[in-house]
Design a protein around this motif. Structure first.
Motif, PDB file in Angstrom:
ATOM      1  N   ASP A  16       0.830  -1.204   0.000  1.00  0.00           N
ATOM      2  CA  ASP A  16       0.000   0.000   0.000  1.00  0.00           C
ATOM      3  C   ASP A  16       0.867   1.257   0.000  1.00  0.00           C
ATOM      4  OD1 ASP A  16      -2.631  -1.169   0.125  1.00  0.00           O
ATOM      5  OD2 ASP A  16      -2.115  -1.775   2.177  1.00  0.00           O
ATOM      6  N   PHE A  17       0.406   2.276  -0.695  1.00  0.00           N
ATOM      7  CA  PHE A  17       1.108   3.557  -0.699  1.00  0.00           C
ATOM      8  C   PHE A  17       1.260   4.065   0.739  1.00  0.00           C
ATOM      9  CE2 PHE A  17       0.951   8.245  -0.790  1.00  0.00           C
ATOM     10  CZ  PHE A  17       2.096   8.497  -1.530  1.00  0.00           C
ATOM     11  N   ARG A  18       0.185   3.978   1.513  1.00  0.00           N
ATOM     12  CA  ARG A  18       0.233   4.409   2.921  1.00  0.00           C
ATOM     13  C   ARG A  18      -0.615   3.467   3.756  1.00  0.00           C
ATOM     14  NH1 ARG A  18      -1.688   9.627   2.709  1.00  0.00           N
ATOM     15  NH2 ARG A  18       0.432  10.398   2.505  1.00  0.00           N
ATOM     16  N   ARG A  19      -0.038   3.002   4.859  1.00  0.00           N
ATOM     17  CA  ARG A  19      -0.764   2.130   5.788  1.00  0.00           C
ATOM     18  C   ARG A  19      -0.352   2.524   7.211  1.00  0.00           C
ATOM     19  NH1 ARG A  19      -3.480  -2.642   6.248  1.00  0.00           N
ATOM     20  NH2 ARG A  19      -3.478  -2.904   3.985  1.00  0.00           N
ATOM     21  N   VAL A  20      -1.280   3.098   7.969  1.00  0.00           N
ATOM     22  CA  VAL A  20      -1.017   3.466   9.358  1.00  0.00           C
ATOM     23  C   VAL A  20      -1.027   2.202  10.210  1.00  0.00           C
ATOM     24  CG1 VAL A  20      -1.853   4.759  11.353  1.00  0.00           C
ATOM     25  CG2 VAL A  20      -1.982   5.785   9.068  1.00  0.00           C
ATOM     26  N   LEU A  21       0.073   1.959  10.937  1.00  0.00           N
ATOM     27  CA  LEU A  21       0.170   0.772  11.792  1.00  0.00           C
ATOM     28  C   LEU A  21      -0.161   1.050  13.247  1.00  0.00           C
ATOM     29  CD1 LEU A  21       3.385  -1.209  10.800  1.00  0.00           C
ATOM     30  CD2 LEU A  21       1.009  -1.667  10.208  1.00  0.00           C
ATOM     31  N   TYR A  22       0.330   2.167  13.754  1.00  0.00           N
ATOM     32  CA  TYR A  22       0.140   2.460  15.171  1.00  0.00           C
ATOM     33  C   TYR A  22       0.109   3.963  15.360  1.00  0.00           C
ATOM     34  CZ  TYR A  22       0.636   2.365  20.224  1.00  0.00           C
ATOM     35  OH  TYR A  22       0.420   2.526  21.569  1.00  0.00           O
ATOM     36  N   THR A  23      -0.836   4.415  16.178  1.00  0.00           N
ATOM     37  CA  THR A  23      -0.966   5.831  16.473  1.00  0.00           C
ATOM     38  C   THR A  23      -0.972   6.037  17.975  1.00  0.00           C
ATOM     39  OG1 THR A  23      -2.266   6.147  14.459  1.00  0.00           O
ATOM     40  CG2 THR A  23      -2.372   7.889  16.103  1.00  0.00           C
ATOM     41  N   GLY A  24       0.065   6.711  18.461  1.00  0.00           N
ATOM     42  CA  GLY A  24       0.124   7.101  19.864  1.00  0.00           C
ATOM     43  C   GLY A  24      -0.270   8.561  20.000  1.00  0.00           C
ATOM     44  N   LYS A  25      -0.255   9.038  21.216  1.00  0.00           N
ATOM     45  CA  LYS A  25      -0.633  10.420  21.479  1.00  0.00           C
ATOM     46  C   LYS A  25       0.361  11.404  20.842  1.00  0.00           C
ATOM     47  CE  LYS A  25      -1.813  13.501  25.291  1.00  0.00           C
ATOM     48  NZ  LYS A  25      -1.908  13.636  26.743  1.00  0.00           N
ATOM     49  N   HIS A  26       1.648  11.025  20.806  1.00  0.00           N
ATOM     50  CA  HIS A  26       2.687  11.948  20.336  1.00  0.00           C
ATOM     51  C   HIS A  26       3.471  11.449  19.123  1.00  0.00           C
ATOM     52  CE1 HIS A  26       2.058  14.421  23.863  1.00  0.00           C
ATOM     53  NE2 HIS A  26       2.099  13.326  24.589  1.00  0.00           N
ATOM     54  N   THR A  66      -3.081   3.531  -3.108  1.00  0.00           N
ATOM     55  CA  THR A  66      -2.318   4.270  -4.118  1.00  0.00           C
ATOM     56  C   THR A  66      -2.207   5.744  -3.719  1.00  0.00           C
ATOM     57  OG1 THR A  66      -4.245   4.908  -5.416  1.00  0.00           O
ATOM     58  CG2 THR A  66      -3.220   2.750  -5.941  1.00  0.00           C
ATOM     59  N   ARG A  67      -1.284   6.460  -4.367  1.00  0.00           N
ATOM     60  CA  ARG A  67      -1.151   7.895  -4.119  1.00  0.00           C
ATOM     61  C   ARG A  67      -2.428   8.647  -4.485  1.00  0.00           C
ATOM     62  NH1 ARG A  67       3.020  12.184  -6.861  1.00  0.00           N
ATOM     63  NH2 ARG A  67       2.133  13.997  -5.853  1.00  0.00           N
ATOM     64  N   PRO A  68      -3.080   8.357  -5.629  1.00  0.00           N
ATOM     65  CA  PRO A  68      -4.350   9.048  -5.910  1.00  0.00           C
ATOM     66  C   PRO A  68      -5.402   8.821  -4.804  1.00  0.00           C
ATOM     67  CG  PRO A  68      -3.533   8.054  -7.922  1.00  0.00           C
ATOM     68  CD  PRO A  68      -2.645   7.554  -6.798  1.00  0.00           C
ATOM     69  N   ASP A  69      -5.420   7.623  -4.211  1.00  0.00           N
ATOM     70  CA  ASP A  69      -6.334   7.378  -3.084  1.00  0.00           C
ATOM     71  C   ASP A  69      -5.998   8.313  -1.926  1.00  0.00           C
ATOM     72  OD1 ASP A  69      -7.690   5.245  -4.369  1.00  0.00           O
ATOM     73  OD2 ASP A  69      -6.185   3.809  -3.657  1.00  0.00           O
ATOM     74  N   ALA A  70      -4.709   8.461  -1.646  1.00  0.00           N
ATOM     75  CA  ALA A  70      -4.276   9.326  -0.548  1.00  0.00           C
ATOM     76  C   ALA A  70      -4.625  10.786  -0.829  1.00  0.00           C
ATOM     77  CB  ALA A  70      -2.774   9.170  -0.319  1.00  0.00           C
ATOM     78  N   GLU A  71      -4.397  11.211  -2.067  1.00  0.00           N
ATOM     79  CA  GLU A  71      -4.656  12.607  -2.421  1.00  0.00           C
ATOM     80  C   GLU A  71      -6.146  12.949  -2.430  1.00  0.00           C
ATOM     81  OE1 GLU A  71      -2.503  12.901  -6.098  1.00  0.00           O
ATOM     82  OE2 GLU A  71      -0.674  13.542  -5.049  1.00  0.00           O
TER      83      GLU A  71
END
Length: 131
Positions: free
Chosen positions: A17-27, A114-119
């Motif tokens: 994937d162009f971008r895939r968020v795995l983990y999100t912390g507070k900072h 894809t990048r177009p999906d992100a944009e």
């Protein structure tokens, strides 16, 4: 809290994937990226975010405030807040990397194939974290 513990090289090289968020912390936030041959992230500036990138597979170049550097497997990149930057795949295979945003940049659990999906997705971190 459990945090995040996993084989980052395996996850990164296995990502398509162009971008895939795995983990999100507070900072801080961990995101995988795969840039196709000839592709790029697209020039951008994060005014309030520092960014660390680590290349696991492929080759390309990074441009930070007009300075271009070649990058390849095992390269680390730090982009300070406010710097205009872009990552470009100059190789024949996908450029696979992971990035840490501090503070988080993207909404929890975002996946853009894809990048177009992100944009086309006007999403930004909304305060929700992984745990």
């Amino acid at each position: 809290m459990k945090g995040f513990v996993d084989d980052i090289e395996k996850l990164t090289t296995g990502n398509s994937d162009f971008r895939r968020v795995l983990y999100t912390g507070k900072h801080m936030q961990l995101v995988l990226m795969a840039i196709p041959p000839g592709g790029e992230i697209g020039a951008e500036v994060h005014d309030t975010h520092d960014q660390f990138l680590r290349v696991e597979e492929g080759r390309g170049e990074v441009v930070i405030d007009g300075t271009t550097s070649a990058i390849a497997d095992d390269f680390a990149i730090i982009v300070p807040a406010g710097a205009r930057h872009n990552v470009i795949n100059t190789g024949d295979t996908p450029l696979k990397l992971y990035t840490l945003y501090a503070p988080p940049e993207h909404r929890l659990d975002v996946v853009h194939p894809t990048r177009p999906d992100a944009e086309s997705d006007d999403e930004h971190f909304d305060g929700r974290t992984t745990e």
